[in-house]
Design a protein around this motif. Structure first.
Motif, mmCIF file in Angstrom:
data_model
loop_
_atom_site.group_PDB
_atom_site.id
_atom_site.type_symbol
_atom_site.label_atom_id
_atom_site.label_comp_id
_atom_site.label_asym_id
_atom_site.label_seq_id
_atom_site.Cartn_x
_atom_site.Cartn_y
_atom_site.Cartn_z
ATOM 1 N N CYS A 254 1.189 -1.495 -0.177
ATOM 2 C CA CYS A 254 0.231 0.063 0.249
ATOM 3 C C CYS A 254 0.946 1.152 -0.200
ATOM 4 O O CYS A 254 1.709 1.024 1.013
ATOM 5 C CB CYS A 254 -1.060 -0.357 1.269
ATOM 6 S SG CYS A 254 -1.911 1.162 1.548
ATOM 7 N N PHE A 255 0.350 2.387 -0.704
ATOM 8 C CA PHE A 255 1.255 3.541 -1.330
ATOM 9 C C PHE A 255 0.191 4.641 -0.626
ATOM 10 O O PHE A 255 -0.783 4.909 -1.182
ATOM 11 C CB PHE A 255 1.770 3.568 -1.351
ATOM 12 C CG PHE A 255 1.751 3.930 -3.696
ATOM 13 C CD1 PHE A 255 1.184 5.175 -2.918
ATOM 14 C CD2 PHE A 255 1.701 2.474 -3.749
ATOM 15 C CE1 PHE A 255 1.208 5.096 -4.802
ATOM 16 C CE2 PHE A 255 0.662 2.962 -4.960
ATOM 17 C CZ PHE A 255 1.034 4.314 -6.086
ATOM 18 N N PHE A 256 0.691 5.859 -0.239
ATOM 19 C CA PHE A 256 0.361 7.108 0.096
ATOM 20 C C PHE A 256 0.835 7.714 -1.102
ATOM 21 O O PHE A 256 1.976 8.304 -1.559
ATOM 22 C CB PHE A 256 0.113 7.500 1.353
ATOM 23 C CG PHE A 256 -0.348 8.420 1.294
ATOM 24 C CD1 PHE A 256 -1.447 8.406 1.735
ATOM 25 C CD2 PHE A 256 0.636 10.153 1.757
ATOM 26 C CE1 PHE A 256 -2.514 10.113 2.352
ATOM 27 C CE2 PHE A 256 -0.127 10.943 2.209
ATOM 28 C CZ PHE A 256 -1.557 11.577 2.355
ATOM 29 N N ASP A 257 -0.161 9.044 -1.342
ATOM 30 C CA ASP A 257 -0.269 10.125 -2.580
ATOM 31 C C ASP A 257 -0.255 10.628 -2.330
ATOM 32 O O ASP A 257 -1.442 11.632 -1.581
ATOM 33 C CB ASP A 257 -0.877 9.584 -4.097
ATOM 34 C CG ASP A 257 -0.250 10.512 -5.246
ATOM 35 O OD1 ASP A 257 0.166 11.372 -4.536
ATOM 36 O OD2 ASP A 257 -1.002 10.383 -6.035
ATOM 37 N N GLY A 258 0.480 11.565 -1.738
ATOM 38 C CA GLY A 258 0.326 13.127 -0.903
ATOM 39 C C GLY A 258 -0.352 14.011 -1.648
ATOM 40 O O GLY A 258 -1.185 14.773 -0.964
ATOM 41 N N ASN A 259 0.296 14.253 -2.888
ATOM 42 C CA ASN A 259 -0.975 15.307 -3.871
ATOM 43 C C ASN A 259 -2.335 14.847 -3.781
ATOM 44 O O ASN A 259 -3.538 16.301 -3.630
ATOM 45 C CB ASN A 259 -0.648 14.897 -5.184
ATOM 46 C CG ASN A 259 0.863 15.474 -5.496
ATOM 47 O OD1 ASN A 259 1.808 16.380 -4.545
ATOM 48 N ND2 ASN A 259 1.722 14.903 -6.309
ATOM 49 N N VAL B 263 -4.644 10.109 -1.091
ATOM 50 C CA VAL B 263 -5.095 9.184 -1.662
ATOM 51 C C VAL B 263 -4.022 8.047 -0.962
ATOM 52 O O VAL B 263 -2.744 7.877 -1.184
ATOM 53 C CB VAL B 263 -5.878 9.011 -2.713
ATOM 54 C CG1 VAL B 263 -5.760 7.702 -2.958
ATOM 55 C CG2 VAL B 263 -6.726 10.062 -3.147
ATOM 56 N N PHE B 264 -4.660 6.459 -0.507
ATOM 57 C CA PHE B 264 -3.975 5.876 -0.346
ATOM 58 C C PHE B 264 -4.333 4.600 -1.069
ATOM 59 O O PHE B 264 -5.605 4.493 -1.838
ATOM 60 C CB PHE B 264 -4.519 4.612 1.105
ATOM 61 C CG PHE B 264 -3.735 5.466 2.285
ATOM 62 C CD1 PHE B 264 -2.547 4.984 3.005
ATOM 63 C CD2 PHE B 264 -4.353 6.555 2.913
ATOM 64 C CE1 PHE B 264 -2.338 5.782 4.064
ATOM 65 C CE2 PHE B 264 -4.090 7.037 3.740
ATOM 66 C CZ PHE B 264 -2.999 6.871 4.494
ATOM 67 N N TYR B 265 -3.186 4.078 -1.766
ATOM 68 C CA TYR B 265 -3.613 3.312 -2.820
ATOM 69 C C TYR B 265 -3.057 0.974 -2.476
ATOM 70 O O TYR B 265 -1.409 1.576 -1.647
ATOM 71 C CB TYR B 265 -2.655 2.971 -4.102
ATOM 72 C CG TYR B 265 -3.266 4.255 -5.068
ATOM 73 C CD1 TYR B 265 -4.260 4.004 -5.529
ATOM 74 C CD2 TYR B 265 -2.720 5.719 -4.943
ATOM 75 C CE1 TYR B 265 -4.956 5.419 -6.480
ATOM 76 C CE2 TYR B 265 -3.336 7.024 -5.433
ATOM 77 C CZ TYR B 265 -3.768 6.469 -6.539
ATOM 78 O OH TYR B 265 -4.856 7.252 -6.827
ATOM 79 N N ALA B 266 -3.475 0.757 -2.401
ATOM 80 C CA ALA B 266 -3.606 -0.674 -1.812
ATOM 81 C C ALA B 266 -3.869 -1.727 -3.133
ATOM 82 O O ALA B 266 -4.466 -1.575 -3.649
ATOM 83 C CB ALA B 266 -4.715 -0.776 -0.545
ATOM 84 N N LEU B 267 -2.418 -2.562 -3.168
ATOM 85 C CA LEU B 267 -1.995 -2.873 -4.376
ATOM 86 C C LEU B 267 -3.474 -4.632 -4.113
ATOM 87 O O LEU B 267 -2.750 -4.909 -4.206
ATOM 88 C CB LEU B 267 -1.003 -3.441 -4.906
ATOM 89 C CG LEU B 267 -0.365 -2.043 -5.096
ATOM 90 C CD1 LEU B 267 1.862 -2.371 -5.316
ATOM 91 C CD2 LEU B 267 -1.097 -1.150 -5.896
ATOM 92 N N THR B 268 -4.239 -4.953 -5.098
ATOM 93 C CA THR B 268 -4.489 -6.009 -4.611
ATOM 94 C C THR B 268 -5.060 -6.050 -6.654
ATOM 95 O O THR B 268 -4.478 -5.933 -6.853
ATOM 96 C CB THR B 268 -6.212 -5.637 -5.510
ATOM 97 O OG1 THR B 268 -6.950 -5.319 -5.653
ATOM 98 C CG2 THR B 268 -7.059 -4.778 -3.117
ATOM 99 N N PRO B 269 -5.682 -7.889 -6.157
ATOM 100 C CA PRO B 269 -5.120 -8.232 -7.409
ATOM 101 C C PRO B 269 -6.258 -7.866 -8.653
ATOM 102 O O PRO B 269 -7.487 -6.873 -8.506
ATOM 103 C CB PRO B 269 -6.095 -10.137 -7.320
ATOM 104 C CG PRO B 269 -6.208 -10.358 -5.667
ATOM 105 C CD PRO B 269 -6.039 -8.661 -5.584
ATOM 106 N N GLY C 233 1.427 5.431 -11.255
ATOM 107 C CA GLY C 233 2.703 5.117 -11.074
ATOM 108 C C GLY C 233 2.470 5.537 -9.662
ATOM 109 O O GLY C 233 1.971 5.815 -8.401
ATOM 110 N N VAL C 234 3.551 4.556 -9.871
ATOM 111 C CA VAL C 234 4.107 3.674 -7.822
ATOM 112 C C VAL C 234 5.156 4.627 -7.718
ATOM 113 O O VAL C 234 6.613 4.794 -8.327
ATOM 114 C CB VAL C 234 3.778 2.477 -7.669
ATOM 115 C CG1 VAL C 234 2.864 2.351 -7.810
ATOM 116 C CG2 VAL C 234 4.610 1.908 -8.436
#
Length: 104
Positions: free
Chosen positions: A12-17, A20-26, A48-49
């Motif tokens: 999971c990563f956080f985009d400060g701009n 938003v949190f992005y959890a990578l799922t199937p 983009g990660v």
């Protein structure tokens, strides 16, 4: 953020701009995702990660890994992501109710 590391057991990563949190799922998750006011990106999206080495806030990069990747096949369980979204909404609602009660 330690909570997310334990709860998600997947990257999971956080985009400060966008804050938003992005959890990578199937990939198949996008076909079944129905959580209101959330978005699940599917095959027709580019995301983009951050570099895998960016694991804490860095002024040079808006995004960072909250839960770093263990490998390309290690993904979050969509049911857990769903539960976390719902739990977060409950906590936000409870906090707003407490704040409103204190101001009254």
């Amino acid at each position: 953020m330690t909570y997310l590391t334990t709860a998600l057991d997947g990257p999971c990563f956080f985009d400060g701009n966008g804050r938003v949190f992005y959890a990578l799922t199937p990939l198949s998750t996008a076909h079944r995702w129905d959580v209101p006011e959330t978005e699940c990106l599917g095959a027709d999206f580019y995301l983009g990660v951050p570099a895998t080495t960016i694991t804490e806030p860095d002024p040079r990069c808006a995004a960072y890994w909250v839960v770093p990747m263990d490998g390309p096949a290690a993904l979050c369980d969509p049911a857990i992501v769903r539960w976390l979204v719902q739990r977060g909404r409950i906590q936000r609602s409870e906090a707003a109710a407490l704040e409103a009660g204190e101001d009254a």
